[in-house]
Write an enzyme that holds these catalytic residues in place. Structure first.
Site, PDB file in Angstrom:
ATOM      1  CG  ASN A 213      81.898 -23.082  41.400  1.00 21.34           C
ATOM      2  OD1 ASN A 213      82.719 -22.567  41.289  1.00 21.34           O
ATOM      3  ND2 ASN A 213      80.756 -22.594  42.240  1.00 21.34           N
ATOM      4  CE  LYS A 292      81.864 -40.237  56.212  1.00 23.47           C
ATOM      5  NZ  LYS A 292      83.028 -41.137  56.228  1.00 23.47           N
ATOM      6  CG  ASP A 311      71.209 -13.166  42.049  1.00 19.57           C
ATOM      7  OD1 ASP A 311      72.362 -12.247  42.034  1.00 19.57           O
ATOM      8  OD2 ASP A 311      71.149 -13.584  40.944  1.00 19.57           O
ATOM      9  CB  ILE A 312      75.343 -11.873  46.129  1.00 23.74           C
ATOM     10  CG1 ILE A 312      75.477 -13.132  47.162  1.00 23.74           C
ATOM     11  CG2 ILE A 312      76.354 -10.731  46.920  1.00 23.74           C
ATOM     12  CD1 ILE A 312      76.914 -13.870  47.091  1.00 23.74           C
ATOM     13  CG  PHE A 332      82.306 -11.688  35.898  1.00 18.75           C
ATOM     14  CD1 PHE A 332      82.550 -10.423  36.594  1.00 18.75           C
ATOM     15  CD2 PHE A 332      83.381 -12.188  35.083  1.00 18.75           C
ATOM     16  CE1 PHE A 332      83.706  -9.950  36.193  1.00 18.75           C
ATOM     17  CE2 PHE A 332      84.545 -11.447  35.010  1.00 18.75           C
ATOM     18  CZ  PHE A 332      84.710 -10.279  35.670  1.00 18.75           C
ATOM     19  CE  LYS A 346      73.426 -15.728  33.714  1.00 19.00           C
ATOM     20  NZ  LYS A 346      74.303 -16.557  33.882  1.00 19.00           N
ATOM     21  CE  LYS A 350      72.549 -12.668  37.858  1.00 12.00           C
ATOM     22  NZ  LYS A 350      72.769 -13.620  39.096  1.00 12.00           N
TER      23      LYS A 350
HETATM   24  N1  CTP Z   1      75.602 -14.108  41.046  1.00 11.52           N
HETATM   25  C1  CTP Z   1      75.286 -13.900  42.765  1.00 11.52           C
HETATM   26  N2  CTP Z   1      74.725 -14.647  43.534  1.00 11.52           N
HETATM   27  C2  CTP Z   1      74.142 -15.704  43.164  1.00 11.52           C
HETATM   28  C3  CTP Z   1      74.498 -16.212  41.955  1.00 11.52           C
HETATM   29  C4  CTP Z   1      75.021 -15.321  40.922  1.00 11.52           C
HETATM   30  O1  CTP Z   1      75.896 -12.632  43.005  1.00 11.52           O
HETATM   31  N3  CTP Z   1      73.386 -16.391  43.911  1.00 11.52           N
HETATM   32  C5  CTP Z   1      76.354 -13.341  40.502  1.00 11.52           C
HETATM   33  C6  CTP Z   1      77.798 -13.797  39.952  1.00 11.52           C
HETATM   34  O2  CTP Z   1      78.937 -13.569  40.891  1.00 11.52           O
HETATM   35  C7  CTP Z   1      77.767 -13.080  38.834  1.00 11.52           C
HETATM   36  C8  CTP Z   1      76.315 -13.011  38.246  1.00 11.52           C
HETATM   37  O3  CTP Z   1      75.431 -13.253  39.302  1.00 11.52           O
HETATM   38  O4  CTP Z   1      78.331 -11.846  38.655  1.00 11.52           O
HETATM   39  C9  CTP Z   1      75.867 -14.085  37.294  1.00 11.52           C
HETATM   40  O5  CTP Z   1      76.416 -15.310  37.930  1.00 11.52           O
HETATM   41  P1  CTP Z   1      76.131 -16.852  36.974  1.00 11.52           P
HETATM   42  O6  CTP Z   1      76.463 -17.893  37.841  1.00 11.52           O
HETATM   43  O7  CTP Z   1      76.653 -16.689  35.718  1.00 11.52           O
HETATM   44  O8  CTP Z   1      74.440 -16.777  36.661  1.00 11.52           O
HETATM   45  P2  CTP Z   1      73.297 -17.072  37.501  1.00 11.52           P
HETATM   46  O9  CTP Z   1      72.505 -15.931  38.051  1.00 11.52           O
HETATM   47  O10 CTP Z   1      73.665 -18.308  38.534  1.00 11.52           O
HETATM   48  O11 CTP Z   1      72.213 -17.840  36.302  1.00 11.52           O
HETATM   49  P3  CTP Z   1      72.383 -18.909  35.657  1.00 11.52           P
HETATM   50  O12 CTP Z   1      72.769 -20.325  36.556  1.00 11.52           O
HETATM   51  O13 CTP Z   1      70.842 -19.394  35.183  1.00 11.52           O
HETATM   52  O14 CTP Z   1      73.256 -18.926  34.202  1.00 11.52           O
END
Ligand code: CTP
Length: 404
Positions: A213, A292, A311-312, A332, A346, A350
């Protein structure tokens, strides 16, 4: 940025080839907003000239305690009373030995001895040959200088002017500048162990392609720097970005979300604060191909299957350490619209006390950003500013929360 605006620094030069770096350091300090008064020893004048240093600092240089330009003829008193800090760069082995004994037979050492220790800190940037640096006398002097209250900056390692290789050369001007800026930041996170994730992740499809990304990592790196400046021990788990590691920060490079999870879980064991600034990929290909993936003649693209990444942030927020209050977790939210509503939801999803919302497309890759801090009581805006300035405000906010 003008991180040293309003600061007056007395820059002392002693005899050593690293004097050539002091010219650039002087320029960097001035560019950052400081006023700089240069004081040189006789030995320093063998390596660079007062003319050079005067031109760069825009102030007449002092080289002698008998300088009659001062009305009271007390340059050592006048110069040291005005300073926010005295920085000796380069500081030779001989000058360190001198400071240690409280000797005062020329202007610079006289000024160091005569400075008000409570209000005028002394920073020294040692510079010498590796054998001189490693000598027990030098190491003994260093320890004593520290216990006398001086801040001894690191030395660099590598090729030396004498042709030898090792520890002892002076840090580069940009490194010294960062150390001086950090020195003046309030130590609101002293004693804390901070873990930060930053940057994107990269999920391999095959050996040459993957999904990632637009996160640049700048916000996570700025937070790591701000936390380090605030006195914390910082570990930065970084996705694939080409940014320089902030000084004094331990960096752990990872690629995929799974690697980032493993590293975060490992380093969270000793952490007291976790800040999840990484833009973690939500999904990864079900299985990365070993080779590949080639086109065939059918004209049809390959079918890719995906699985969700762990989700970390949520994993660490649910850990025993976080639940017992030993690990303060900050998330974040990168959103494209309806920031307040999404960030509020969120935060609860979380399970974290503080969530920092921002508009992803408006900030990815930029040097500035605007933040929305969301906690159980509501939301507070931090208006648009550089990412480093925002990171310092965020660190100060987290420090207040952790202190309660
Ligand atoms: N995050 C994480 N591990 C993941 C996804 C997200 O630790 N697999 C953490 C990001 O570092 C950030 C927070 O979760 O602190 C929110 O990330 P974000 O991408 O905004 O949200 P998502 O949980 O991915 O939700 P969505 O894509 O539905 O908005």
């Amino acid at each position: 940025m003008n991180d040293l605006a309003g600061k007056h620094i007395v820059l002392g030069l002693t005899g050593g080839i690293a004097c050539y770096k002091a010219a650039e350091l002087c320029r960097a300090l001035v560019k950052e907003g400081a006023t700089v008064q240069v004081v040189m020893t006789e030995a320093a004048a063998q390596f660079t000239t007062a003319v050079t240093m005067q031109a760069l600092s825009n102030r007449a240089v002092y080289t002698s305690q008998w300088d009659a330009r001062e009305a009271n003829n007390m340059a050592h008193i006048n110069l040291s009373r005005e300073a926010d800090a005295i920085l000796i760069a380069p500081c030779s082995a001989d000058f360190m030995a001198k400071l240690l004994h409280g000797r005062a037979d020329e202007l610079l050492s006289l000024m160091c001895l005569a400075r008000p220790r409570e209000s005028v800190p002394l920073l020294i940037a040692p510079a010498m040959n590796r054998e001189m640096w490693a000598h027990p006398a030098t190491q003994r002097n260093l320890a004593q200088l520290r216990s006398d209250g001086a801040t001894v900056l690191d030395v660099g390692s590598g090729d030396q002017a004498c042709g030898e290789t090792g520890d002892g050369r002076m840090l580069e001007p940009h490194e010294l500048l960062q150390d001086v800026i950090a020195f003046f930041q309030p130590k609101v996170l002293a004693g804390q162990q901070v873990l930060v994730t930053g940057g994107p992740t990269y999920e391999a499809i095959d050996p040459v392609r993957g999904i990632t990304n637009l996160s640049s990592g700048k916000m996570g790196f700025a937070i790591a720097r701000a936390a380090q400046e605030a006195g914390a021990e910082v570990t930065l788990v970084a996705g694939p970005v080409a940014l320089a590691t902030p000084r004094g920060v331990r960096r752990v490079d990872v690629k995929s979300a799974s690697d980032m999870l493993a590293a975060s879980v490992e380093y969270a064991q000793a952490a007291t604060i976790f800040i999840a600034a990484a833009a973690v990929a939500d999904w990864r290909p079900t299985a990365a191909a070993d080779q590949k993936i080639k086109k065939d003649d059918s004209g049809r693209p390959p079918t890719l299957g995906f699985v969700e990444n762990a989700d970390i942030l949520a994993t660490l927020a649910q850990s025993v350490r976080a639940q017992s209050g030993a690990l303060f977790c900050v998330g974040f939210a990168a959103e494209s619209h309806d920031l307040l509503a999404h960030a509020t939801a969120k935060r609860i999803r979380k399970g974290v006390p503080l969530l920092v919302g921002n508009i992803g497309p408006a900030t990815f890759g930029q040097d500035d950003n605007a933040l929305l801090l969301v906690d159980a009581a509501g939301a507070t805006e931090i208006p648009r500013n550089s990412k480093l300035a925002l990171a310092r405000l965020l660190v100060a906010d987290i420090a207040r929360r952790v202190a309660h």
